[in-house]
Scaffold this motif. Structure first.
Motif, mmCIF file in Angstrom:
data_model
loop_
_atom_site.group_PDB
_atom_site.id
_atom_site.type_symbol
_atom_site.label_atom_id
_atom_site.label_comp_id
_atom_site.label_asym_id
_atom_site.label_seq_id
_atom_site.Cartn_x
_atom_site.Cartn_y
_atom_site.Cartn_z
ATOM 1 N N SER A 139 0.812 -1.216 0.000
ATOM 2 C CA SER A 139 0.000 0.000 0.000
ATOM 3 C C SER A 139 0.851 1.274 0.000
ATOM 4 N N VAL A 140 2.057 1.202 0.579
ATOM 5 C CA VAL A 140 2.919 2.389 0.606
ATOM 6 C C VAL A 140 3.479 2.650 -0.799
ATOM 7 N N ALA A 141 3.955 1.573 -1.447
ATOM 8 C CA ALA A 141 4.503 1.725 -2.802
ATOM 9 C C ALA A 141 3.409 2.168 -3.775
ATOM 10 N N LEU A 142 2.186 1.661 -3.576
ATOM 11 C CA LEU A 142 1.078 2.034 -4.453
ATOM 12 C C LEU A 142 0.665 3.488 -4.235
ATOM 13 N N GLY A 143 0.931 3.999 -3.041
ATOM 14 C CA GLY A 143 0.523 5.362 -2.725
ATOM 15 C C GLY A 143 1.576 6.402 -3.064
ATOM 16 N N ARG A 144 2.735 5.952 -3.537
ATOM 17 C CA ARG A 144 3.807 6.879 -3.912
ATOM 18 C C ARG A 144 3.349 7.772 -5.068
ATOM 19 N N LEU A 145 3.790 9.026 -5.055
ATOM 20 C CA LEU A 145 3.413 9.931 -6.150
ATOM 21 C C LEU A 145 4.019 9.427 -7.454
ATOM 22 N N PRO A 146 3.275 9.422 -8.528
ATOM 23 C CA PRO A 146 3.811 8.871 -9.779
ATOM 24 C C PRO A 146 4.849 9.784 -10.423
#
Ligand code: SF4
Ligand code: SF4
Length: 194
Positions: A139-146
């Motif tokens: 969930s942290v990696a998925l929430g990183r700004l693109p």
């Protein structure tokens, strides 16, 4: 003797004709060399992905209600929604969420059907790793700004064909503020396509 001379004459005529054709072909080839190559010089130039481009999925942990709709609509039931029932509040408590991009086909079903809009598709497509397990985003990696092509100081962003001004086919040298063809409905009506 005469027959032989005629054969030599015919041969010479055909050779000259073939030579002329080759010359014409080479003239066209050399003419192509005068044109500017329409090549995107990755990684120093990158095309800006389209508005509906389906890149890496972005996820917001605090919006997710652990309903598992994303799992049900996924063709391979891929998102892992790890939750437990909180007896005190009688609500689902989300513990963990992850999507494995080594398995995801980027169809966007989960984004389309998520009731709280906590999933979205980013324009990020450079996800290569040396280890397949690194593609399993939590969930942290998925929430990183693109990553954004237009924010990278090393990269000259180029527009894709449909985002170019009317009549322009080559994205090189198009000023950043040039309007794209038909970006608003009135443009479409003006150009007769509406
Ligand atoms: S984009 Fe498609 S394959 Fe990937 S997690 Fe969402 S629904 Fe599943
Ligand atoms: S559909 Fe949306 S809210 Fe429901 S579990 Fe998936 S990410 Fe969370």
């Amino acid at each position: 003797m005469l027959k032989f001379l005629k054969q030599v004459g015919d041969y010479a005529k055909e050779a000259v004709q073939a030579g002329r054709y080759i010359g014409q072909g080479l003239a066209v080839t050399f003419d192509h060399m005068r044109r500017r190559p329409v090549t995107v010089q990755y990684p120093y130039e990158k095309l800006i992905p389209g508005e509906r481009f389906r890149g890496r999925i972005h996820y917001e942990f605090d919006k997710c209600i652990a309903c598992e709709v994303c799992v049900r609509v996924c063709p391979i039931n891929l998102p892992v929604v790890d939750w437990e029932m909180d007896k005190a509040t009688k609500k689902k408590k989300l513990k963990h969420y992850s999507i494995d991009f080594g398995v995801c086909i980027f169809c966007g079903n989960c984004v389309e059907y998520c009731p709280t809009n906590c999933l979205s598709m980013t324009e990020e497509y450079e996800l290569a790793t040396y280890d397949r397990h690194e593609l399993n985003y939590d969930s942290v990696a998925l929430g990183r700004l693109p990553y954004k092509v237009t924010n990278d100081p090393m990269v000259t962003p180029l527009r894709e064909l449909v985002y170019l001004p009317k009549g322009v086919m080559d994205p090189h040298g198009v000023p950043a503020d040039a309007p794209r063809a038909g970006s608003r409905p009135e443009d479409l009506v003006e150009s007769g396509n509406g």
